[in-house]
Enzyme design. Structure first.
Site, PDB file in Angstrom:
ATOM      1  N   LYS A   1       6.354  16.163 -10.757  1.00  0.00           N
ATOM      2  CA  LYS A   1       5.502  15.108 -11.337  1.00  0.00           C
ATOM      3  C   LYS A   1       5.360  13.880 -10.438  1.00  0.00           C
ATOM      4  O   LYS A   1       4.359  13.182 -10.500  1.00  0.00           O
ATOM      5  CB  LYS A   1       6.056  14.677 -12.694  1.00  0.00           C
ATOM      6  CG  LYS A   1       5.774  15.661 -13.810  1.00  0.00           C
ATOM      7  CD  LYS A   1       6.294  15.094 -15.125  1.00  0.00           C
ATOM      8  CE  LYS A   1       5.931  15.987 -16.290  1.00  0.00           C
ATOM      9  NZ  LYS A   1       6.366  15.429 -17.573  1.00  0.00           N
TER      10      LYS A   1
ATOM     11  N   ASP B   1       1.347  12.330 -21.138  1.00  0.00           N
ATOM     12  CA  ASP B   1       2.530  12.357 -22.025  1.00  0.00           C
ATOM     13  C   ASP B   1       2.574  11.150 -22.959  1.00  0.00           C
ATOM     14  O   ASP B   1       2.645  11.290 -24.182  1.00  0.00           O
ATOM     15  CB  ASP B   1       3.824  12.380 -21.195  1.00  0.00           C
ATOM     16  CG  ASP B   1       4.118  13.761 -20.631  1.00  0.00           C
ATOM     17  OD1 ASP B   1       3.593  14.756 -21.161  1.00  0.00           O
ATOM     18  OD2 ASP B   1       4.880  13.839 -19.645  1.00  0.00           O
TER      19      ASP B   1
ATOM     20  N   GLY C   1      16.938   6.283 -23.939  1.00  0.00           N
ATOM     21  CA  GLY C   1      16.658   7.066 -22.738  1.00  0.00           C
ATOM     22  C   GLY C   1      15.752   6.294 -21.796  1.00  0.00           C
ATOM     23  O   GLY C   1      15.065   5.338 -22.210  1.00  0.00           O
ATOM     24  N   ALA C   2      15.808   6.686 -20.513  1.00  0.00           N
ATOM     25  CA  ALA C   2      15.024   5.955 -19.505  1.00  0.00           C
ATOM     26  C   ALA C   2      14.444   6.917 -18.464  1.00  0.00           C
ATOM     27  O   ALA C   2      14.175   6.528 -17.337  1.00  0.00           O
ATOM     28  CB  ALA C   2      15.907   4.910 -18.831  1.00  0.00           C
ATOM     29  N   GLY C   3      14.265   8.192 -18.839  1.00  0.00           N
ATOM     30  CA  GLY C   3      13.720   9.175 -17.911  1.00  0.00           C
ATOM     31  C   GLY C   3      12.197   9.199 -17.946  1.00  0.00           C
ATOM     32  O   GLY C   3      11.556   8.218 -18.334  1.00  0.00           O
ATOM     33  N   GLY C   4      11.631  10.330 -17.549  1.00  0.00           N
ATOM     34  CA  GLY C   4      10.173  10.449 -17.440  1.00  0.00           C
ATOM     35  C   GLY C   4       9.453  10.209 -18.758  1.00  0.00           C
ATOM     36  O   GLY C   4       8.445   9.496 -18.800  1.00  0.00           O
TER      37      GLY C   4
ATOM     38  N   GLY D   1       8.010  15.399 -31.648  1.00  0.00           N
ATOM     39  CA  GLY D   1       7.579  15.683 -30.282  1.00  0.00           C
ATOM     40  C   GLY D   1       6.542  16.790 -30.178  1.00  0.00           C
ATOM     41  O   GLY D   1       5.847  16.899 -29.161  1.00  0.00           O
TER      42      GLY D   1
HETATM   43  P1  NDP Z   1      14.772  12.981 -17.827  1.00  0.00           P
HETATM   44  O1  NDP Z   1      15.819  13.893 -17.298  1.00  0.00           O
HETATM   45  O2  NDP Z   1      13.801  12.348 -16.919  1.00  0.00           O
HETATM   46  O3  NDP Z   1      15.486  11.789 -18.668  1.00  0.00           O
HETATM   47  C1  NDP Z   1      16.420  12.047 -19.680  1.00  0.00           C
HETATM   48  C2  NDP Z   1      16.951  10.733 -20.256  1.00  0.00           C
HETATM   49  O4  NDP Z   1      17.779  11.035 -21.364  1.00  0.00           O
HETATM   50  C3  NDP Z   1      17.802   9.933 -19.284  1.00  0.00           C
HETATM   51  O5  NDP Z   1      17.559   8.565 -19.484  1.00  0.00           O
HETATM   52  C4  NDP Z   1      19.221  10.303 -19.690  1.00  0.00           C
HETATM   53  O6  NDP Z   1      20.155   9.267 -19.490  1.00  0.00           O
HETATM   54  C5  NDP Z   1      19.086  10.488 -21.167  1.00  0.00           C
HETATM   55  N1  NDP Z   1      20.085  11.406 -21.706  1.00  0.00           N
HETATM   56  C6  NDP Z   1      20.188  12.733 -21.475  1.00  0.00           C
HETATM   57  N2  NDP Z   1      21.220  13.244 -22.171  1.00  0.00           N
HETATM   58  C7  NDP Z   1      21.790  12.219 -22.831  1.00  0.00           C
HETATM   59  C8  NDP Z   1      22.921  12.100 -23.706  1.00  0.00           C
HETATM   60  N3  NDP Z   1      23.632  13.161 -24.068  1.00  0.00           N
HETATM   61  N4  NDP Z   1      23.202  10.878 -24.217  1.00  0.00           N
HETATM   62  C9  NDP Z   1      22.466   9.795 -23.879  1.00  0.00           C
HETATM   63  N5  NDP Z   1      21.396   9.854 -23.050  1.00  0.00           N
HETATM   64  C10 NDP Z   1      21.080  11.039 -22.540  1.00  0.00           C
HETATM   65  O7  NDP Z   1      14.014  13.824 -18.936  1.00  0.00           O
HETATM   66  P2  NDP Z   1      12.528  13.580 -19.513  1.00  0.00           P
HETATM   67  O8  NDP Z   1      12.365  12.156 -19.832  1.00  0.00           O
HETATM   68  O9  NDP Z   1      11.547  14.247 -18.643  1.00  0.00           O
HETATM   69  O10 NDP Z   1      12.587  14.445 -20.854  1.00  0.00           O
HETATM   70  C11 NDP Z   1      13.324  13.996 -21.974  1.00  0.00           C
HETATM   71  C12 NDP Z   1      12.914  14.838 -23.173  1.00  0.00           C
HETATM   72  O11 NDP Z   1      11.546  14.577 -23.449  1.00  0.00           O
HETATM   73  C13 NDP Z   1      13.017  16.345 -22.959  1.00  0.00           C
HETATM   74  O12 NDP Z   1      13.591  16.929 -24.103  1.00  0.00           O
HETATM   75  C14 NDP Z   1      11.582  16.788 -22.816  1.00  0.00           C
HETATM   76  O13 NDP Z   1      11.375  18.087 -23.284  1.00  0.00           O
HETATM   77  C15 NDP Z   1      10.882  15.787 -23.712  1.00  0.00           C
HETATM   78  N6  NDP Z   1       9.452  15.611 -23.418  1.00  0.00           N
HETATM   79  C16 NDP Z   1       8.595  15.839 -24.432  1.00  0.00           C
HETATM   80  C17 NDP Z   1       7.243  15.679 -24.253  1.00  0.00           C
HETATM   81  C18 NDP Z   1       6.327  15.953 -25.399  1.00  0.00           C
HETATM   82  O14 NDP Z   1       5.118  16.011 -25.192  1.00  0.00           O
HETATM   83  N7  NDP Z   1       6.847  16.091 -26.602  1.00  0.00           N
HETATM   84  C19 NDP Z   1       6.687  15.275 -22.967  1.00  0.00           C
HETATM   85  C20 NDP Z   1       7.680  15.032 -21.955  1.00  0.00           C
HETATM   86  C21 NDP Z   1       9.025  15.219 -22.185  1.00  0.00           C
HETATM   87  P3  NDP Z   1      20.789   8.863 -18.063  1.00  0.00           P
HETATM   88  O15 NDP Z   1      19.734   8.055 -17.354  1.00  0.00           O
HETATM   89  O16 NDP Z   1      21.977   8.072 -18.473  1.00  0.00           O
HETATM   90  O17 NDP Z   1      21.104  10.142 -17.356  1.00  0.00           O
END
Ligand code: NDP
Length: 285
Positions: free
Chosen positions: A71, A107, A131-134, A247
């Site tokens: 991405k 998204d 959370g702070a990912g994508g 979601g």
């Molecule tokens: P990333 O890997 O980019 O980010 C994941 C985030 O979640 C990070 O900030 C991570 O924290 C945090 N995290 C993961 N596990 C834990 C935990 N056990 N406790 C606390 N924090 C946690 O993933 P994405 O953002 O790409 O995806 C996240 C979810 O979103 C997925 O399930 C994906 O399927 C879903 N998604 C759904 C979409 C939809 O259309 N419904 C579209 C895109 C994604 P840290 O920074 O501390 O590692």
């Protein structure tokens, strides 16, 4: 005019990609609309994206979805990038506009559409994102674009959380605040919209570690987990009588936006929705 055996192509590039369900809803939509388009789920390994993008140009694909791990890298191989996708640094949908290959990120737009369809007020409000990912980044940028006032980012990894807060503060009109996630975290009382943007609840019934007693009347609670109508997180909110968004709705809405970018036509959202309900054996609220 003679019969045409030629198809139009779209699909998704990613790795792993075998469990990506997007084909189910997009193909159902193309078929229902009578558009001769095939959605291909294609494994493109790390290091092969440039060749794959050249290939889709050479084969005149109508567009493509981009998923993990490409991405971010795909931005290098496009002619134009939408403002919000540039702010996020991530593209999930590629389409042609005036002969140029354009990158968009649907998204967060899919998430926003779920809320807007139900007239959830966003302007001047306060969101809390776990959370702070994508996914978190896409949602934060779109909420900011829709006029939200404050976004609290709660995350375990401090650097990831602060990076997103910097993006919010420096590149959007909203105010970003970072809260370090340690143990069961409290949700601010004046939260209007609470979002789980972590993958917690995807593969099992686990719930994010928050103090659920903090969920108060009037809060809107959203989950990004794309394979369930009701996660444990959303059930906590439902049990307290709160409005929820799942979601799957977000996934369907982002897919509908991609469909519209590729075909120039309104997406048959109910067809896409029914296809996903069948696929997951769920009934959407
Ligand atoms: P990333 O890997 O980019 O980010 C994941 C985030 O979640 C990070 O900030 C991570 O924290 C945090 N995290 C993961 N596990 C834990 C935990 N056990 N406790 C606390 N924090 C946690 O993933 P994405 O953002 O790409 O995806 C996240 C979810 O979103 C997925 O399930 C994906 O399927 C879903 N998604 C759904 C979409 C939809 O259309 N419904 C579209 C895109 C994604 P840290 O920074 O501390 O590692």
């Amino acid at each position: 005019m003679g019969k045409s055996y030629q198809k139009q192509w779209t699909g998704v590039f990613g790795d792993p990609v075998d469990d990506n369900p997007t084909v189910v809803m997009e193909q159902a939509a193309f078929d229902a609309a009578g558009i001769p388009m095939e959605y291909l789920t294609i494994q493109v390994k790390k290091g092969q994206l440039e060749a794959a993008m050249q290939g889709m140009r050479a084969m005149n694909f109508t567009g493509i979805n981009i998923t993990m791990p490409h991405k971010g890298e795909v931005l290098k191989y496009l002619d134009e990038i939408s403002e919000s996708a540039r702010t996020m640094g991530a593209v999930n949908t590629v389409y042609w506009k005036n002969g140029k290959l354009v990158g968009e990120n649907t998204d967060g737009k899919g998430f926003l559409k779920s809320l807007q369809d139900e007239k959830v007020p966003i302007e001047g409000k306060k969101a809390v994102i776990l959370g702070a990912g994508g996914a978190a980044r896409a949602i934060a940028v779109e909420l900011a674009g829709a006029g939200i006032q404050t976004i609290v980012v709660i995350n375990g990894n401090e650097q990831h959380g602060k990076t997103l807060v910097d993006i919010i503060n420096e590149k959007t009109g909203a105010e970003g605040v970072f809260v370090h996630w340690k143990g069961e975290v409290h949700i601010p009382e004046d939260t209007d919209i609470l979002v789980n943007a972590t993958p917690i609840g995807f593969v099992d019934d686990k719930k994010p570690a928050i103090v659920y007693e903090d969920l108060k009347e009037g809060m809107v609670v959203c989950d990004v987990i794309p394979n369930k109508a009701w996660t444990g997180f959303l059930l906590e909110a439902r049990d307290r009588g709160l409005k929820t968004f799942n979601g799957l709705q977000m996934l369907i809405n982002q897919g509908a936006i991609a469909y519209e970018l590729w075909t120039g036509e309104k997406a048959p959202v109910s067809v896409m929705r029914e296809a996903m309900e069948r696929e997951y054996g769920v009934k959407l609220p």
